[in-house]
Design a protein around this motif. Structure first.
Motif, PDB file in Angstrom:
ATOM      1  N   ALA A  70       0.836  -1.190   0.000  1.00  0.00           N
ATOM      2  CA  ALA A  70       0.000   0.000   0.000  1.00  0.00           C
ATOM      3  C   ALA A  70       0.872   1.242   0.000  1.00  0.00           C
ATOM      4  O   ALA A  70       2.025   1.216   0.456  1.00  0.00           O
ATOM      5  N   MET A  71       0.296   2.345  -0.488  1.00  0.00           N
ATOM      6  CA  MET A  71       1.025   3.599  -0.622  1.00  0.00           C
ATOM      7  C   MET A  71       0.135   4.762  -0.214  1.00  0.00           C
ATOM      8  O   MET A  71      -1.068   4.770  -0.469  1.00  0.00           O
ATOM      9  N   MET A  72       0.745   5.744   0.455  1.00  0.00           N
ATOM     10  CA  MET A  72       0.104   7.031   0.698  1.00  0.00           C
ATOM     11  C   MET A  72       0.870   8.104  -0.055  1.00  0.00           C
ATOM     12  O   MET A  72       2.105   8.149  -0.004  1.00  0.00           O
ATOM     13  N   LEU A  73       0.134   8.967  -0.758  1.00  0.00           N
ATOM     14  CA  LEU A  73       0.723  10.055  -1.530  1.00  0.00           C
ATOM     15  C   LEU A  73       0.263  11.398  -0.975  1.00  0.00           C
ATOM     16  O   LEU A  73      -0.916  11.554  -0.618  1.00  0.00           O
ATOM     17  N   TRP A  74       1.162  12.367  -0.923  1.00  0.00           N
ATOM     18  CA  TRP A  74       0.792  13.747  -0.629  1.00  0.00           C
ATOM     19  C   TRP A  74       1.179  14.588  -1.831  1.00  0.00           C
ATOM     20  O   TRP A  74       2.347  14.599  -2.250  1.00  0.00           O
ATOM     21  N   VAL A  82      -3.677  10.986  -1.239  1.00  0.00           N
ATOM     22  CA  VAL A  82      -4.246   9.912  -2.054  1.00  0.00           C
ATOM     23  C   VAL A  82      -3.762   8.583  -1.487  1.00  0.00           C
ATOM     24  O   VAL A  82      -2.573   8.424  -1.174  1.00  0.00           O
ATOM     25  N   ALA A  83      -4.679   7.630  -1.359  1.00  0.00           N
ATOM     26  CA  ALA A  83      -4.336   6.293  -0.879  1.00  0.00           C
ATOM     27  C   ALA A  83      -4.351   5.315  -2.049  1.00  0.00           C
ATOM     28  O   ALA A  83      -5.229   5.397  -2.917  1.00  0.00           O
ATOM     29  N   VAL A  84      -3.394   4.418  -2.075  1.00  0.00           N
ATOM     30  CA  VAL A  84      -3.310   3.410  -3.137  1.00  0.00           C
ATOM     31  C   VAL A  84      -3.180   2.037  -2.483  1.00  0.00           C
ATOM     32  O   VAL A  84      -2.204   1.765  -1.780  1.00  0.00           O
ATOM     33  N   ASN A  85      -4.181   1.193  -2.713  1.00  0.00           N
ATOM     34  CA  ASN A  85      -4.152  -0.172  -2.183  1.00  0.00           C
ATOM     35  C   ASN A  85      -3.744  -1.106  -3.314  1.00  0.00           C
ATOM     36  O   ASN A  85      -4.505  -1.320  -4.255  1.00  0.00           O
ATOM     37  N   VAL A 351       5.744  10.443  -0.653  1.00  0.00           N
ATOM     38  CA  VAL A 351       5.288   9.071  -0.849  1.00  0.00           C
ATOM     39  C   VAL A 351       5.671   8.270   0.382  1.00  0.00           C
ATOM     40  O   VAL A 351       6.797   8.367   0.876  1.00  0.00           O
ATOM     41  N   SER A 352       4.732   7.472   0.870  1.00  0.00           N
ATOM     42  CA  SER A 352       4.997   6.516   1.943  1.00  0.00           C
ATOM     43  C   SER A 352       4.541   5.152   1.444  1.00  0.00           C
ATOM     44  O   SER A 352       3.339   4.925   1.263  1.00  0.00           O
ATOM     45  N   PRO A 403       1.229   2.658   6.097  1.00  0.00           N
ATOM     46  CA  PRO A 403       1.914   3.899   5.737  1.00  0.00           C
ATOM     47  C   PRO A 403       1.044   5.093   6.117  1.00  0.00           C
ATOM     48  O   PRO A 403      -0.179   5.067   5.911  1.00  0.00           O
ATOM     49  N   ILE A 404       1.651   6.137   6.689  1.00  0.00           N
ATOM     50  CA  ILE A 404       0.870   7.291   7.127  1.00  0.00           C
ATOM     51  C   ILE A 404       1.499   8.593   6.629  1.00  0.00           C
ATOM     52  O   ILE A 404       2.697   8.669   6.373  1.00  0.00           O
ATOM     53  N   LEU A 405       0.655   9.606   6.513  1.00  0.00           N
ATOM     54  CA  LEU A 405       1.064  10.983   6.311  1.00  0.00           C
ATOM     55  C   LEU A 405       0.614  11.772   7.529  1.00  0.00           C
ATOM     56  O   LEU A 405      -0.466  11.516   8.073  1.00  0.00           O
ATOM     57  N   GLY A 406       1.415  12.727   7.964  1.00  0.00           N
ATOM     58  CA  GLY A 406       1.057  13.524   9.135  1.00  0.00           C
ATOM     59  C   GLY A 406       1.327  14.996   8.919  1.00  0.00           C
ATOM     60  O   GLY A 406       2.216  15.375   8.150  1.00  0.00           O
ATOM     61  N   GLU A 407       0.574  15.832   9.611  1.00  0.00           N
ATOM     62  CA  GLU A 407       0.770  17.279   9.584  1.00  0.00           C
ATOM     63  C   GLU A 407       0.618  17.804  11.002  1.00  0.00           C
ATOM     64  O   GLU A 407      -0.426  17.621  11.638  1.00  0.00           O
ATOM     65  N   VAL A 408       1.668  18.429  11.522  1.00  0.00           N
ATOM     66  CA  VAL A 408       1.672  19.004  12.861  1.00  0.00           C
ATOM     67  C   VAL A 408       2.350  20.364  12.769  1.00  0.00           C
ATOM     68  O   VAL A 408       3.575  20.438  12.574  1.00  0.00           O
TER      69      VAL A 408
END
Length: 522
Positions: A70-74, A82-85, A351-352, A403-408
């Motif tokens: 799986a992939m997470m895109l920013w 965007v999530a990609v399974n 990309v994660s 896989p995660i994306l974060g914003e802090v």
């Protein structure tokens, strides 16, 4: 039992700040391939394609073209996740009756399912599911990539032509699975020497020993020229399916033709002043979201209280996962069997990506026509019928990837890890390290963690401060473990972070191959 490991050795990884892009991977040469793409003007997605294929060549027991994930895109310009399974599926021709329960108790690999006669759901051709990673990469490249597909596969083809170097770490990994590899003629020919693990020449020898991956190079060359669907619609896919069926498996060319990865809206997780994105559905994303919602109700003002809260939140999240999603366990002694890498480019695109064969060396079966080591995705299913995750033909596998994306505040990050069910424990804590304690990537990756994966025990890094361990032991069964090179008691993360226009990256500090590579040397 007293440990013989050194107590005076300190291991760390250097984190460098840069205005250019960063690629963090469990293999340094894969990270460097991605960084080279960024230097050539590629997008983070272009770098991810190159990194993915190279790591599949150089860490073949963890992932490869015959795996999934799986992939997470920013996308920074659109401020959109965007999530990609691209997870695996059971072949349509799978026969449940071919997986009879032996009555011998619990199986001994990653998941403590009821034992299946002959371990055919764990090892061998019947354990092979429909792979997805190449189609996932092809889809994101088509939508977001800037560089030619063939150029992005060129580094992997070159590494396969040269052959993966068998250093001490590779020899150790191969030795850990020698008996299983010896059962498949083609796996033995690729990885073993006369049926035994490969030898290395000695403490000071400079001679190189390499795997013969020329057949894999030929297959990658076809995928480079004909595109990602060559593995599904073309002769490469047909040959791979024929090999699997010749060895008694179910994978068909029709299964491959019908496979398509799914691009979908991400799971959005609001947490205090932070925001996270993960994958929804049959992944560990919902378990991560559950754990974070539990943490939001707790006082994390001190480290002892924070780690007690992590343990409780993860226990609650896993109770929900095990009860509703069907993933009912994993051996704490299971070897790591996945890889993760993260990318950020100078524009802030991220990309994660987590990709896997499932078990270490997957099914321990090599397709001789393609040179690909095959997955054992069928082991993700419960062989007992009538349960949420029971084995069935055509069914999507339940994955532990997260896989995660974060914003802090001013920081954005793309984190992920390998390590099976240990992954979500790592992601929950590391997300909190950044959101609740203001840690940068260096501090987050070096800080001791715990692992809570649905079992009866809390596994705590023995490097924790005494007051943290004392608090954890109040009402919990706690065992301590060292953070070592092999085996891993905790997940193996890799990640990148962007603060304003400055990028950083880091990998698991104990990973001997893992590293962050920079687009520029500024």
């Amino acid at each position: 039992m007293a440990s013989s490991l050194s107590r005076s050795m300190h291991t760390s990884k250097t984190v460098i700040e840069t205005k250019g892009g960063v690629v963090a991977s469990q293999h340094r040469l894969a990270a460097e391939a991605g960084a080279q793409v960024l230097r050539a003007g590629g997008d983070a997605v272009d770098a991810a394609v190159a990194t993915s294929f190279v790591v599949g060549v150089l860490e073949p027991w963890m992932s490869g073209p015959a795996g999934g994930g799986a992939m997470m895109l920013w996308r920074a310009g659109e401020e959109k996740a965007v999530a990609v399974n691209h997870g695996m599926r059971a072949p349509g021709g799978l026969r449940v009756e071919d997986f009879p329960l032996s009555g011998a108790g619990v199986a001994g690999d990653l998941f403590p399912w009821e034992h299946v006669t002959g371990d055919v759901n764990v090892q061998g051709a019947k354990a092979i599911a429909v792979p997805g990673v190449v189609d996932g990469l092809g889809q994101v490249h088509k939508q977001f990539g800037r560089m030619p597909w063939a150029d992005l596969l060129a580094p992997a083809i070159a590494h396969a032509r040269e052959g993966m170097l068998v250093d001490w770490y590779a020899a150790l990994i191969i030795a850990s699975t020698t008996r299983a590899l010896a059962e498949d003629t083609d796996a033995a020919a690729l990885f073993l020497e006369d049926g035994q693990w490969p030898t290395i020449s000695g403490w000071t020898a400079l001679a190189e020993k390499r795997l013969d991956q020329s057949r894999m190079a030929d297959s990658l060359d076809i995928i480079a020229r004909d595109g990602s669907r060559a593995l599904y619609d073309g002769d490469v896919g047909a040959a791979m399916a024929r090999d699997v069926q010749d060895k008694g498996g179910y994978l068909s060319h029709d299964d491959l033709r019908a496979y398509h990865a799914e691009m979908q809206a991400p799971l959005r997780v609001a947490y205090r002043d932070a925001r996270f994105h993960a994958l929804d559905g049959l992944t560990a994303g919902p378990t991560f979201a559950h754990a974070m919602s539990e943490l939001e109700q707790r006082d994390l003002s001190t480290k002892p209280e924070a780690f007690a809260a992590y343990a409780d939140a993860l226990n609650s999240a896993y109770a929900a996962r095990l009860g509703k999603m069907g993933d009912t366990g994993e051996s704490p002694h299971a070897p790591g069997c996945t890889t993760h890498f993260s990318v950020v480019d100078r524009m802030g695109n991220m990309v994660s990506q987590t990709q896997t064969l499932l078990s270490i060396f997957g099914s321990r079966v090599v397709s001789p026509s393609t040179g690909f080591l095959m997955n054992n995705g069928i082991m993700w299913f419960d062989p007992v019928q009538g349960r949420p995750n029971s084995l069935a033909p055509g069914k999507r596998c339940l994955m532990n990837v997260c896989p995660i994306l974060g914003e802090v505040g001013s920081r954005r990050f793309a984190f992920g890890a390998s390590g099976g069910r240990k992954i979500v424990s790592a992601m929950t804590q590391m997300a909190s390290f950044v959101a609740d304690f203001g840690m940068d990537i260096e501090a987050a990756f070096h800080h001791p963690r715990i692992d809570v994966s649905g079992g009866p025990m809390v596994v705590a890094d023995e490097a924790h401060a005494p007051d943290v361990l004392d608090r954890l032991r109040k009402g919990r069964d706690v065992v301590t473990a060292p953070r070592t090179v092999f085996p891993y008691a905790f997940a193996c993360p890799a990640g990148v972070m962007r603060d304003g226009d400055t990028n950083t990256g880091c990998t698991e500090i104990m990973s001997p191959w893992g590293d962050a590579a920079l687009e520029t040397k500024d």
